[in-house]
Write a protein that holds these residues in place. Sequence first.
Motif, PDB file in Angstrom:
ATOM      1  N   SER A   1       0.842  -1.200   0.000  1.00 47.54           N
ATOM      2  CA  SER A   1       0.000   0.000   0.000  1.00 47.54           C
ATOM      3  C   SER A   1       0.873   1.245   0.000  1.00 47.54           C
ATOM      4  O   SER A   1       1.932   1.283   0.621  1.00 47.54           O
ATOM      5  CB  SER A   1      -0.902   0.007   1.239  1.00 47.54           C
ATOM      6  N   GLU A   2       0.411   2.257  -0.709  1.00 48.17           N
ATOM      7  CA  GLU A   2       1.074   3.567  -0.673  1.00 48.17           C
ATOM      8  C   GLU A   2       0.182   4.585   0.036  1.00 48.17           C
ATOM      9  O   GLU A   2       0.150   5.765  -0.303  1.00 48.17           O
ATOM     10  CB  GLU A   2       1.434   4.017  -2.087  1.00 48.17           C
TER      11      GLU A   2
ATOM     12  N   ARG B   1      -3.185   4.641   0.205  1.00 46.65           N
ATOM     13  CA  ARG B   1      -4.452   5.010  -0.442  1.00 46.65           C
ATOM     14  C   ARG B   1      -5.605   4.810   0.534  1.00 46.65           C
ATOM     15  O   ARG B   1      -5.729   3.763   1.173  1.00 46.65           O
ATOM     16  CB  ARG B   1      -4.665   4.151  -1.680  1.00 46.65           C
TER      17      ARG B   1
ATOM     18  N   ARG C   1       6.892  -4.951  -2.895  1.00 48.24           N
ATOM     19  CA  ARG C   1       7.162  -3.638  -3.480  1.00 48.24           C
ATOM     20  C   ARG C   1       5.883  -2.866  -3.737  1.00 48.24           C
ATOM     21  O   ARG C   1       4.814  -3.450  -3.900  1.00 48.24           O
ATOM     22  CB  ARG C   1       7.943  -3.812  -4.806  1.00 48.24           C
ATOM     23  N   THR C   2       6.014  -1.547  -3.802  1.00 43.04           N
ATOM     24  CA  THR C   2       4.911  -0.692  -4.219  1.00 43.04           C
ATOM     25  C   THR C   2       4.852  -0.681  -5.741  1.00 43.04           C
ATOM     26  O   THR C   2       5.788  -1.125  -6.423  1.00 43.04           O
ATOM     27  CB  THR C   2       5.110   0.744  -3.715  1.00 43.04           C
TER      28      THR C   2
ATOM     29  N   THR D   1       5.137   1.888  -7.610  1.00 46.45           N
ATOM     30  CA  THR D   1       6.233   2.753  -8.066  1.00 46.45           C
ATOM     31  C   THR D   1       7.545   1.979  -8.107  1.00 46.45           C
ATOM     32  O   THR D   1       8.333   2.098  -9.060  1.00 46.45           O
ATOM     33  CB  THR D   1       6.374   3.965  -7.136  1.00 46.45           C
ATOM     34  N   GLU D   2       7.784   1.157  -7.092  1.00 44.43           N
ATOM     35  CA  GLU D   2       9.019   0.360  -7.069  1.00 44.43           C
ATOM     36  C   GLU D   2       9.020  -0.682  -8.172  1.00 44.43           C
ATOM     37  O   GLU D   2      10.077  -0.978  -8.756  1.00 44.43           O
ATOM     38  CB  GLU D   2       9.185  -0.280  -5.688  1.00 44.43           C
TER      39      GLU D   2
END
Length: 348
Positions: free
Chosen positions: A282-283, A285, A312-313, A315-316
């Motif tokens: 999760s980032e 959200r 990983r996210t 983005t990663e």
Amino acid sequence: MSGSTPEQPAPAAYLPLLFGFALNQIAGVTSRLGVPDLLGEKALTAEELATGTGAHPGFLLRLLRAATAAGLLTQDAEGRFALTPLGGMYRTDSPVQAAPLDAMHAAPAVWQAWGALEQSVRTGQPAFELVHGTGLFDHLKGAPELAAVFHSAMAAGSAVQLPAITKGFDFSRFAHVTDVGGGNGTHLAAILAANPHLRGTVFDTANGILEAPEVLAAAGVADRCTTEAGSFFEHVPAGADAYLLKNILHDWNDDENRRILDNCRTAMGPNGRVVVFTSVLSEGRPDQDPVEALGAAVFDIEMMVVTTGRERTLTEFEHLFAAAGLRLAQVTPLPCPFLYYALEAVPA
């Protein structure tokens, strides 16, 4: 000044944090003694369960009381114990099997590695290596009992994930897929069974694919699937429309993953795809279930403990794909616990 203090957190908030290790062992020992299978759909006394398990009657009674308080069992007025739906997950015939996963986490080698988590965080070295002097996968080569537990746990996880993958992801676009690190073929067999037009290849080490022909034959898809032995760090078979990586990338660090993805990129054509099935961190959200986010975060710490890898996210993952000449093209959420997705990458 009022002299007021912040509200005291409720026990339900802090007990799992303080005694999560104990709850794991309460559930695991109850399972490994065979209590869930002995109970089945019945209710039995502690004495009857002691006879069936061969455990010490007094100590077993205390364990059963704790398992009841933890929500695995109920106890009636006559002192008989029965399974709750949660406890039923520990039966060997349960569609969703908790017992193999618990057995993996409670195995002494893994349990000891979790005890070195602090040292792992301080040093940046996987806890399993700190404790045992080698990585998990190398350790398994000389520990057949633990290897059997490990593979059983992976199969239990796949039993939950495979229906989500076969129902939630569109394979109709492909004619041939290669399952990279596909092991005994269980994953690809389910995909081929659900997609009669599809052909496939199971690619893994020679030991990894030993049982694949038998699994593929039992699923009735052997005529549409081949096996090939090799290391995904060295190459993957050429010519597939899609290269599937199910729960593979989280086992390895970024440099190791670049080698895997580079080999997939080299093997596939200009219209090929790499499809990664994985949990995604999760980032923050607001629309994400916090329990789902917690599950993915715990998996990330598990990777820190037992492997060189990580969750990983998105983005990663984008950065990881870009380093291998790939671009994240499509993200498909799958109906599976802990923020599980299909990530499709195409040539950049």
